[in-house]
Design an enzyme around this catalytic site. Sequence first.
Site, PDB file in Angstrom:
ATOM      1  N   LYS A 281       0.840  -1.198   0.000  1.00  0.00           N
ATOM      2  CA  LYS A 281       0.000   0.000   0.000  1.00  0.00           C
ATOM      3  C   LYS A 281       0.873   1.245   0.000  1.00  0.00           C
ATOM      4  O   LYS A 281       2.011   1.210   0.471  1.00  0.00           O
ATOM      5  CB  LYS A 281      -0.852   0.024   1.276  1.00  0.00           C
ATOM      6  CG  LYS A 281      -2.017  -0.943   1.274  1.00  0.00           C
ATOM      7  CD  LYS A 281      -2.843  -0.774   2.545  1.00  0.00           C
ATOM      8  CE  LYS A 281      -4.017  -1.724   2.554  1.00  0.00           C
ATOM      9  NZ  LYS A 281      -4.999  -1.482   1.488  1.00  0.00           N
ATOM     10  N   ASP A 292      -7.543  -2.984  10.607  1.00  0.00           N
ATOM     11  CA  ASP A 292      -8.118  -3.925   9.644  1.00  0.00           C
ATOM     12  C   ASP A 292      -8.635  -5.208  10.317  1.00  0.00           C
ATOM     13  O   ASP A 292      -9.003  -6.166   9.645  1.00  0.00           O
ATOM     14  CB  ASP A 292      -7.064  -4.247   8.564  1.00  0.00           C
ATOM     15  CG  ASP A 292      -7.682  -4.554   7.204  1.00  0.00           C
ATOM     16  OD1 ASP A 292      -8.840  -4.159   6.971  1.00  0.00           O
ATOM     17  OD2 ASP A 292      -6.998  -5.189   6.378  1.00  0.00           O
ATOM     18  N   ARG A 355     -10.565 -11.199   1.881  1.00  0.00           N
ATOM     19  CA  ARG A 355     -11.441 -12.224   1.290  1.00  0.00           C
ATOM     20  C   ARG A 355     -10.792 -13.605   1.323  1.00  0.00           C
ATOM     21  O   ARG A 355     -11.478 -14.611   1.360  1.00  0.00           O
ATOM     22  CB  ARG A 355     -11.825 -11.802  -0.137  1.00  0.00           C
ATOM     23  CG  ARG A 355     -10.646 -11.623  -1.039  1.00  0.00           C
ATOM     24  CD  ARG A 355     -10.982 -10.840  -2.313  1.00  0.00           C
ATOM     25  NE  ARG A 355     -11.165  -9.402  -2.043  1.00  0.00           N
ATOM     26  CZ  ARG A 355     -11.495  -8.514  -2.965  1.00  0.00           C
ATOM     27  NH1 ARG A 355     -11.705  -8.897  -4.212  1.00  0.00           N
ATOM     28  NH2 ARG A 355     -11.637  -7.241  -2.649  1.00  0.00           N
TER      29      ARG A 355
END
Length: 500
Positions: A281, A292, A355
Amino acid sequence: MKVSVKNVDITKIKCDLLVVNEFEGVKTPGGATGAVDRALNGLISKLSRAKEISGKLNTATLIHTQGRIPAEHVLVVGLGKSSEFGLDEVRSASAKAIDAAKRIKAKKVVTIIHGAGIGGLSPFESCRAVAESSLITDYRFKGYKTDKKDDDEGKIEELIIAEKDAKKIKDFERAAGLAQVLSRAVNNTRDLVNEPSNKMTPSEFALIAKKVAKENGIKCLVLGKKEITHEKMGAFLAIEKGSEEEGKLIVLRYKGAGPKEKTIALVGKGITFDSGGISLKPPRKMHEMKGDMAGAASVLYVMEAAAELKIKKNLLAVIPLTENMPSGGALKPGDVVTSMSGKTIEIISTDAEGRMILADAITYAKKLGAEKIIDIATLTGACIVALGDVASGILGNDQTFVEKMISAGARSGEKLWQLPLYKEYREYLKSSIADIKNASDLGKAGTSSGGTFIKEFVGDTPWAHIDIAGTADLDRQVNHYKKGPTGSGVFSIINYLLNY
Ligand code: BES
Ligand code: ZN
Ligand code: ZN
C-alpha cells in the site's frame, strides 16, 4: 460512566448538571423542562424569548442555577423542529449533553428522556437512544500518553435517567440495561481497534478472546499454525506466511437455544495489520491499517453481549487473525493457492487478503455446522468511495435476511446500504489458470467483486456480508461518533440476534 434510572422529581435532585430540552420555536416550555423553568422563576422562558435558547438541533445552553434548585447547572439542549424529530435527533441531543458535561467536569449528570412519548417515539426506544448515545459519546481510548495533563476534560461518574412517572420506570430500566450491554460491546470493540498492531497481534487477540469467553461461559478454541495447516486452510496460510507473527483462528460457541435451532455463524476479518503485502500500500495512510481487524473485534464482543443478554440463539464465531506483510516468504501476485474448500485461487493482488482469510474461515464455519452466516469486514476501499463514512455496505444471497439486518441496524442509528451481487460480476474474477482470481484488474464495482469472491465459498447457505471499510474508523466526527474507531456493525448484529 454508570447509567441508572430513578423515579424522582428533577427539580429536587442534587447533581452537577441537569439536562432538559426544548423544541425549536417554543417560547414557554412544558413538561419536565417547564417544571424546571418554574423552579428557576421563568429563566428558561426568558432566555427563549431573548433567543439565547433557540431549541435548534445541536445547540445547548448552560445555565447556572445559583442555588434555586439543587442541581448546580441546567443544560437546555435543542431538539430541532418538532416535525423533524426522531431517534436520530434524540441521539444528537444526548451526545451534545455529554460533551457539555465533560467540558464543565460534571461528575453526576441527570437527564430527562428526550422525546419520550412525542411524535410516535416509544418511551422505551427514546430511553435506549439516550443511553446508547451517551455511552458512545462518553467513550475515550486510554492510549499511551505518559503525560495525562493535556487531557483537560472531566470524567462523568454517573448518568441518572430521571422520570417522575413511576409507571415508566420498569420500561426505562430495561432499555437502559440493554443499552449498557450493547454500548459496552461497541466500546470494547473500539478499544481493540485503537490498539496498535505491535500490541494487538493475533496471539494477543486470542488471549483476550479466551478471557472474554471464560468470563461468559462461552466455549473457545484457538487454532495455531499447526492446526490451521492440518485443516488445509491454504488461502489463510497464503496471507499468514509473509509475517513473523503467528496467525491464529479463534472459534467461539454460544448455545442459547435448543439443538434443533439453526446455528448462526459470525465471521470477522482479523487482519491485525494490512501493509498490502507484496502489493504494498502507499505509505500515506498505511498506519490506519492497524484497524483492519475491526470485523474480528466486533464479532468477539457481539458474542460476549449475546451471552450477557442470554440471547436465545445458537452462535458460532470464527475469527481468522493474521498480519498481511511483505517478506521473502510472502505470497506474490500471480501465485496460485488451494483454499480449504479445494477451490484454487489465482492471486492478482496480495492486498485483497481479507477475502482470502474469510474464504477459509467461512468454509471452516460450514464444516462446524453453520446454517446461516454473517461476515463483517473492512474489506474494500471501493465501499468508502460508494458510501463514504456514513453507511456500511451490505450484500447477501438472501434478500429477507439482508433486509432484516438493515432494519436491525436502523434501530440503533447504524446505516447499512445494500449493494448488488449480480451474477455478471463473477466474470470479473474469471481466471485462466485457476478456479477464481482474488481480485479483478478492472477496477470496477470493487465491493460487489469482493462480495462475489466470498459468495463462491458461502454457497447456498443464507449469508449477509457487511463491509465496514468506511465506517469502522473515522477520520472526522460523524454524528455522535468522534474521530477514530466506532465499533460499527456491533449494534446491527446484536439487534438482529435479539429479533429487535
Ligand atoms: N483493508 C483493505 C480495505 C480498506 C481500505 C479498509 C481502506 C479500510 C480503509 C483491503 O484489504 C484492501 O486492501 N482492499 C483492496 C482490494 C483490491 C486490491 C481488490 C482495495 O480496496 O483496494
Ligand atoms: Zn488489503
Ligand atoms: Zn485488508
